[in-house]
Scaffold this active site. Sequence first.
Site, PDB file in Angstrom:
ATOM      1  N   ASP A   2       0.087   0.888  13.279  1.00  0.00           N
ATOM      2  CA  ASP A   2       0.536   2.142  13.906  1.00  0.00           C
ATOM      3  C   ASP A   2       0.836   1.924  15.391  1.00  0.00           C
ATOM      4  O   ASP A   2       1.401   2.791  16.041  1.00  0.00           O
ATOM      5  CB  ASP A   2      -0.535   3.230  13.722  1.00  0.00           C
ATOM      6  CG  ASP A   2      -1.905   2.735  14.162  1.00  0.00           C
ATOM      7  OD1 ASP A   2      -2.765   2.502  13.298  1.00  0.00           O
ATOM      8  OD2 ASP A   2      -2.096   2.558  15.379  1.00  0.00           O
TER       9      ASP A   2
ATOM     10  N   ASP B  79       0.715 -11.809   6.771  1.00  0.00           N
ATOM     11  CA  ASP B  79      -0.712 -11.692   6.455  1.00  0.00           C
ATOM     12  C   ASP B  79      -1.519 -12.286   7.617  1.00  0.00           C
ATOM     13  O   ASP B  79      -1.343 -13.457   7.958  1.00  0.00           O
ATOM     14  CB  ASP B  79      -0.991 -12.460   5.146  1.00  0.00           C
ATOM     15  CG  ASP B  79      -2.422 -12.285   4.690  1.00  0.00           C
ATOM     16  OD1 ASP B  79      -2.679 -12.467   3.482  1.00  0.00           O
ATOM     17  OD2 ASP B  79      -3.282 -11.941   5.531  1.00  0.00           O
ATOM     18  N   GLY B  80      -2.383 -11.497   8.192  1.00  0.00           N
ATOM     19  CA  GLY B  80      -3.161 -11.956   9.348  1.00  0.00           C
ATOM     20  C   GLY B  80      -4.061 -13.132   9.021  1.00  0.00           C
ATOM     21  O   GLY B  80      -4.348 -13.968   9.874  1.00  0.00           O
TER      22      GLY B  80
ATOM     23  N   ASP C   1      -7.708  -4.889  13.857  1.00  0.00           N
ATOM     24  CA  ASP C   1      -7.599  -3.440  13.656  1.00  0.00           C
ATOM     25  C   ASP C   1      -7.110  -3.232  12.224  1.00  0.00           C
ATOM     26  O   ASP C   1      -5.946  -2.910  11.973  1.00  0.00           O
ATOM     27  CB  ASP C   1      -6.596  -2.877  14.670  1.00  0.00           C
ATOM     28  CG  ASP C   1      -6.342  -1.395  14.487  1.00  0.00           C
ATOM     29  OD1 ASP C   1      -5.451  -0.866  15.199  1.00  0.00           O
ATOM     30  OD2 ASP C   1      -7.007  -0.787  13.635  1.00  0.00           O
TER      31      ASP C   1
ATOM     32  N   GLN D  66       0.848  -1.206   0.000  1.00  0.00           N
ATOM     33  CA  GLN D  66       0.000   0.000   0.000  1.00  0.00           C
ATOM     34  C   GLN D  66       0.879   1.251   0.000  1.00  0.00           C
ATOM     35  O   GLN D  66       2.086   1.173   0.212  1.00  0.00           O
ATOM     36  CB  GLN D  66      -0.942  -0.003   1.215  1.00  0.00           C
ATOM     37  CG  GLN D  66      -0.303  -0.462   2.466  1.00  0.00           C
ATOM     38  CD  GLN D  66      -1.256  -1.107   3.492  1.00  0.00           C
ATOM     39  OE1 GLN D  66      -2.481  -1.303   3.321  1.00  0.00           O
ATOM     40  NE2 GLN D  66      -0.658  -1.457   4.597  1.00  0.00           N
TER      41      GLN D  66
HETATM   42  N1  SAM Z   1      -7.609   2.584  12.285  1.00  0.00           N
HETATM   43  C1  SAM Z   1      -7.543   2.240  10.869  1.00  0.00           C
HETATM   44  C2  SAM Z   1      -8.915   2.044  10.282  1.00  0.00           C
HETATM   45  O1  SAM Z   1      -9.859   1.818  11.050  1.00  0.00           O
HETATM   46  O2  SAM Z   1      -9.005   2.103   9.045  1.00  0.00           O
HETATM   47  C3  SAM Z   1      -6.714   0.997  10.727  1.00  0.00           C
HETATM   48  C4  SAM Z   1      -5.405   1.123  11.427  1.00  0.00           C
HETATM   49  S1  SAM Z   1      -4.104   0.115  10.918  1.00  0.00           S
HETATM   50  C5  SAM Z   1      -3.096   1.299  10.163  1.00  0.00           C
HETATM   51  C6  SAM Z   1      -4.718  -0.892   9.604  1.00  0.00           C
HETATM   52  C7  SAM Z   1      -3.659  -1.918   9.264  1.00  0.00           C
HETATM   53  O3  SAM Z   1      -4.231  -3.090   8.674  1.00  0.00           O
HETATM   54  C8  SAM Z   1      -2.632  -1.409   8.251  1.00  0.00           C
HETATM   55  O4  SAM Z   1      -1.409  -1.185   8.927  1.00  0.00           O
HETATM   56  C9  SAM Z   1      -2.526  -2.548   7.227  1.00  0.00           C
HETATM   57  O5  SAM Z   1      -1.193  -2.800   6.818  1.00  0.00           O
HETATM   58  C10 SAM Z   1      -3.131  -3.703   8.002  1.00  0.00           C
HETATM   59  N2  SAM Z   1      -3.616  -4.818   7.171  1.00  0.00           N
HETATM   60  C11 SAM Z   1      -4.405  -4.778   6.070  1.00  0.00           C
HETATM   61  N3  SAM Z   1      -4.622  -6.035   5.602  1.00  0.00           N
HETATM   62  C12 SAM Z   1      -3.964  -6.892   6.441  1.00  0.00           C
HETATM   63  C13 SAM Z   1      -3.820  -8.309   6.506  1.00  0.00           C
HETATM   64  N4  SAM Z   1      -4.398  -9.119   5.590  1.00  0.00           N
HETATM   65  N5  SAM Z   1      -3.084  -8.838   7.524  1.00  0.00           N
HETATM   66  C14 SAM Z   1      -2.496  -8.031   8.452  1.00  0.00           C
HETATM   67  N6  SAM Z   1      -2.596  -6.675   8.448  1.00  0.00           N
HETATM   68  C15 SAM Z   1      -3.321  -6.116   7.446  1.00  0.00           C
END
Ligand code: SAM
Length: 288
Positions: free
Chosen positions: A90, A141-142, A160, A35
């Site tokens: 974050d 990857d979660g 999150d 991203q």
């Molecule tokens: N507070 C924000 C919101 O509600 O939109 C989200 C905060 S946090 C920055 C979101 C995180 O999800 C990002 O750091 C992103 O890299 C992570 N993310 C997205 N897809 C993911 C996945 N499949 N596995 C793990 N993390 C993931």
Amino acid sequence: MTLDKHWYTEIYPADGAAFSLKVKEKLHDVQTPYQRIEVYETEGFGTLMTIDGLVMVTDRDNFIYHEMMSHPVLFTHADPKNVLIIGGGDCGTLREVLKHPGVVQAQQVDIDEGVTRAAELYFPELVDANSDPRAELYFDDGIKWVADAAPGSYDVIIVDSTDPVGPAEGLFSEAFFRSCHSALRAGGLIVQQSESPLFHQKIINDMHSAMQRAGFGGTRTLNFPQCSYPSGWWSATLSRRVTPEGSEQGTALTEFRERDAAGKLFKTRYYNAAIHRAALTLPEFMVR
Ligand code: SAM
């Protein structure tokens, strides 16, 4: 997202709406394999991080979201020890989780290391608990992480994530919730950021159904303000792992350790026991 010289604007096309922050300067702009991460200094909201042009965190209002993504679920669980955070790059949610003295291990799995590196540079207060010996940060990857997790690994899973597009899309699926169900031990709880009650009713309804099909019960959506997210009104959906014979229906998710919450020894700026109770109260259109 459009950025004229002085304004960062996030546009919500489906709702014919937008949100703007007056910007002083751009501090960071990185395209990772997953991203695009940008950081701006704003006039009124402190530092702003966006991912793929969407607001993620601002100095001014992130405390509401991070506190509401962690304290309600942790005070609803009887005695949370092992916590998994999916996303949360974050580190603001991790910081809140670690305020609970009973938590012995908090694993955070974010797919994009670039988010955490940007937070380390520009959001020092959000990463100030990362050196806690209970904290473990992984970049993966979660979806894969929970699918590979040993059964019964966690008491609480906090998702999150970004919105249900791109790498986060699979984090809103029944298959993912089935993996979470298996990774949780008896009495386990999941909470997931579930977008705006005003703009994203379908996402919330679909999440309730997918969680229930995956073996969760007592699903409840908490709602709270979040100025810098679409509509300024956000939500998190809480659910309890139940066994097939339904033996763990347990108390409805409107019950929580209210005395512990009221007597908490750590500081918060938004969450308290009354706010927790209020967040469980839904407007009429959501009750239906
Ligand atoms: N507070 C924000 C919101 O509600 O939109 C989200 C905060 S946090 C920055 C979101 C995180 O999800 C990002 O750091 C992103 O890299 C992570 N993310 C997205 N897809 C993911 C996945 N499949 N596995 C793990 N993390 C993931």
